[in-house]
Design an enzyme around this catalytic site. Structure first.
Site, PDB file in Angstrom:
ATOM      1  N   LYS A 129       0.683  -1.270  -0.196  1.00 23.08           N
ATOM      2  CA  LYS A 129      -0.097  -0.058   0.057  1.00 23.08           C
ATOM      3  C   LYS A 129       0.984   1.113   0.119  1.00 23.08           C
ATOM      4  O   LYS A 129       0.718   2.212  -0.619  1.00 23.08           O
ATOM      5  CB  LYS A 129      -1.028   0.044   1.115  1.00 23.08           C
ATOM      6  CG  LYS A 129      -1.734   1.212   1.326  1.00 23.08           C
ATOM      7  CD  LYS A 129      -2.505   1.354   2.527  1.00 23.08           C
ATOM      8  CE  LYS A 129      -3.177   2.517   2.785  1.00 23.08           C
ATOM      9  NZ  LYS A 129      -2.422   3.721   3.356  1.00 23.08           N
ATOM     10  N   LYS A 161       1.491  11.337   5.193  1.00 22.07           N
ATOM     11  CA  LYS A 161       2.206  10.203   6.257  1.00 22.07           C
ATOM     12  C   LYS A 161       2.709   8.977   5.495  1.00 22.07           C
ATOM     13  O   LYS A 161       3.506   8.581   5.849  1.00 22.07           O
ATOM     14  CB  LYS A 161       0.686   9.848   7.032  1.00 22.07           C
ATOM     15  CG  LYS A 161       1.025   8.292   8.020  1.00 22.07           C
ATOM     16  CD  LYS A 161      -0.427   8.301   8.591  1.00 22.07           C
ATOM     17  CE  LYS A 161      -1.313   7.687   7.603  1.00 22.07           C
ATOM     18  NZ  LYS A 161      -1.351   6.471   7.117  1.00 22.07           N
TER      19      LYS A 161
END
Length: 104
Positions: free
Chosen positions: A23, A91
């Site tokens: 991911k 992030k």
């Protein structure tokens, strides 16, 4: 059924965290692709090139992608609807960079 969550699935192995790493890789590629698209459109504008022509060239060549096709016209119109909050993208980019540094 995993297909309820997406169009396809990829088994990333039995190592804990492998799918999370995948991911992060995908989000890193997406983020850099969007940044490059924005820079390219800004340069095209500064050079007096039509954003529609730039989009047509991108869509018809090796850079064609669903993300470019979706975001390019919106960027050209200076429309930036939020689909993925920037704080989450940042992030993930930071996590990806940290993993890259740790793997050296």
């Amino acid at each position: 059924e995993l297909l309820a969550m997406g169009k396809f699935t990829v088994f990333c192995g039995t190592t804990v965290g492998a799918a999370s790493k995948m991911k992060l890789v995908v989000n890193l590629v997406m983020g850099t692709q969007l940044a490059a698209l924005a820079e390219g459109l800004a340069l095209a504008s500064a050079l007096g090139l039509s954003s529609e022509d730039v989009q047509a060239v991108l869509d018809g060549g090796a850079m064609a992608s669903p993300m470019v096709a979706l975001k390019g016209p919106m960027m050209a119109k200076r429309e930036y609807p939020t689909a993925f909050p920037l704080k989450h993208a940042l992030k993930d980019m930071r996590f990806a960079l940290n993993l890259a540094e740790a793997s050296d």
